[in-house]
Design a protein around this motif. Structure first.
Motif, mmCIF file in Angstrom:
data_model
loop_
_atom_site.group_PDB
_atom_site.id
_atom_site.type_symbol
_atom_site.label_atom_id
_atom_site.label_comp_id
_atom_site.label_asym_id
_atom_site.label_seq_id
_atom_site.Cartn_x
_atom_site.Cartn_y
_atom_site.Cartn_z
ATOM 1 N N SER A 38 19.379 24.544 -4.311
ATOM 2 C CA SER A 38 20.701 24.719 -4.897
ATOM 3 C C SER A 38 21.091 26.195 -4.865
ATOM 4 O O SER A 38 20.231 27.070 -4.733
ATOM 5 C CB SER A 38 20.637 24.258 -6.362
ATOM 6 O OG SER A 38 21.734 24.741 -7.089
ATOM 7 N N THR A 42 19.955 30.407 -11.733
ATOM 8 C CA THR A 42 18.553 30.108 -12.062
ATOM 9 C C THR A 42 17.691 29.998 -10.806
ATOM 10 O O THR A 42 16.584 30.542 -10.762
ATOM 11 C CB THR A 42 18.455 28.840 -12.931
ATOM 12 O OG1 THR A 42 19.388 28.941 -14.004
ATOM 13 C CG2 THR A 42 17.058 28.694 -13.511
ATOM 14 N N ASN A 81 24.591 30.266 0.158
ATOM 15 C CA ASN A 81 23.370 29.817 -0.542
ATOM 16 C C ASN A 81 22.142 30.035 0.350
ATOM 17 O O ASN A 81 21.081 30.462 -0.121
ATOM 18 C CB ASN A 81 23.481 28.334 -0.932
ATOM 19 C CG ASN A 81 24.444 28.118 -2.086
ATOM 20 O OD1 ASN A 81 24.722 29.045 -2.851
ATOM 21 N ND2 ASN A 81 24.959 26.910 -2.216
ATOM 22 N N MET A 140 24.012 22.943 -12.617
ATOM 23 C CA MET A 140 25.207 22.302 -13.168
ATOM 24 C C MET A 140 26.221 23.386 -13.533
ATOM 25 O O MET A 140 25.885 24.333 -14.260
ATOM 26 C CB MET A 140 24.870 21.484 -14.429
ATOM 27 C CG MET A 140 26.102 20.800 -15.016
ATOM 28 S SD MET A 140 25.752 19.871 -16.526
ATOM 29 C CE MET A 140 25.389 21.194 -17.669
ATOM 30 N N ARG A 175 33.371 23.721 0.988
ATOM 31 C CA ARG A 175 31.920 23.588 0.831
ATOM 32 C C ARG A 175 31.461 22.358 1.625
ATOM 33 O O ARG A 175 32.240 21.424 1.840
ATOM 34 C CB ARG A 175 31.567 23.342 -0.642
ATOM 35 C CG ARG A 175 32.160 24.333 -1.648
ATOM 36 C CD ARG A 175 31.245 25.480 -1.856
ATOM 37 N NE ARG A 175 31.631 26.406 -2.911
ATOM 38 C CZ ARG A 175 31.120 26.405 -4.152
ATOM 39 N NH1 ARG A 175 30.253 25.466 -4.497
ATOM 40 N NH2 ARG A 175 31.475 27.313 -5.023
#
Ligand code: 6PG
Length: 239
Positions: A38, A42, A81, A140, A175
């Motif tokens: 992801s 984090t 990413n 999230m 995306r």
């Protein structure tokens, strides 16, 4: 649908540390292990930790890196990413290039989505006509989005396609995202959710409040696989 496992830790660093140890325990003794990563804050902590302390602990040559979603930008763009993962982790590993399956953010979105879907079909094992990732890591958003499935595009949860082109509701950024059925086909899904801005969404989802019906993250519940939420105390305050 299985009950989600909820693991709460002091702070984001502790979430990353606990997840890294769990990852160590999840990877089998042999065979390829397909992980979809992801974006978000984090995971950056996790990538730094893996690069710092797990270089000699994980079977990197058997791990295949995929992404749950990607921004339609070139790989060198700070928004990418893949670019973030490469800078923080992949560039420090000596792994076969064929183990890295990035979404080609520099291509036309529909072209990138098709290429990525074709690569998934070619490599990821299939069950019940769906590709089964060993592990999908998700974050999230404050609005309850996950991967790049946003609240106004809930239909992407049920898309018959492996991935779709999504549009960020505020920036309009295109995306490519895995769709909900593929995410829910995974052998294991792990949410990494930290920070006070996630607390209300997390509370609504875990308490199955009516509001949660608007949040894509609330619909992530693997049919056969395991679901685990790794949260820090700030994000878990309302659960
Ligand atoms: C992305 C991510 C996205 C992210 C959430 C949470 O490409 O942005 O895949 O779904 O996980 O926005 O991000 P934070 O953890 O930084 O809040």
């Amino acid at each position: 649908m299985k009950q989600a496992e909820k693991l709460v830790f002091e702070n984001p660093q502790a979430v990353a540390a606990a997840f890294a140890e769990k990852l160590l325990s999840w990877i089998p003794e042999e065979g390829p292990y397909h992980i979809a990563l992801s974006g978000g804050s984090t995971p950056k902590l996790l990538f730094r930790l893996l690069a710092k302390s797990y270089i000699d602990k994980l079977p990197w040559d058997r791990i295949h890196f995929w992404w749950g979603d990607e921004r339609c930008v070139p790989p060198g763009d700070p928004e990418s990413n893949f670019g973030v993962t490469h800078d923080l982790l992949l560039s420090r590993l000596n792994i076969p290039a064929e183990n890295v399956h990035r979404i080609r953010g520099e291509d036309e979105p529909e072209v990138a989505a098709k290429k990525y879907s074709d690569e998934i079909k070619k490599i990821i094992p299939v069950s019940e006509h769906l590709p089964v990732f060993n592990l999908i890591i998700l974050g999230m958003g404050d609005d309850g989005h996950t991967a790049s499935i946003f609240p106004y595009q809930l239909h992407l949860l049920e898309s018959p396609n492996i991935c779709e082109v999504a549009t960020h509701p505020d920036s309009g950024q295109k995306r490519v995202t895995l769709t909900g059925r593929v995410i829910n086909a995974a052998a294991r899904v792990a949410f990494l959710v930290t920070g006070v801005t996630k607390a209300e969404r997390a509370r609504e989802i875990f308490r199955q409040e009516d509001e949660a019906r608007r949040y894509p993250a609330a619909y992530i519940s693997p049919e056969e696989g395991e679901l685990c939420w790794f949260l820090d105390k700030a994000a878990a305050a309302g659960i």
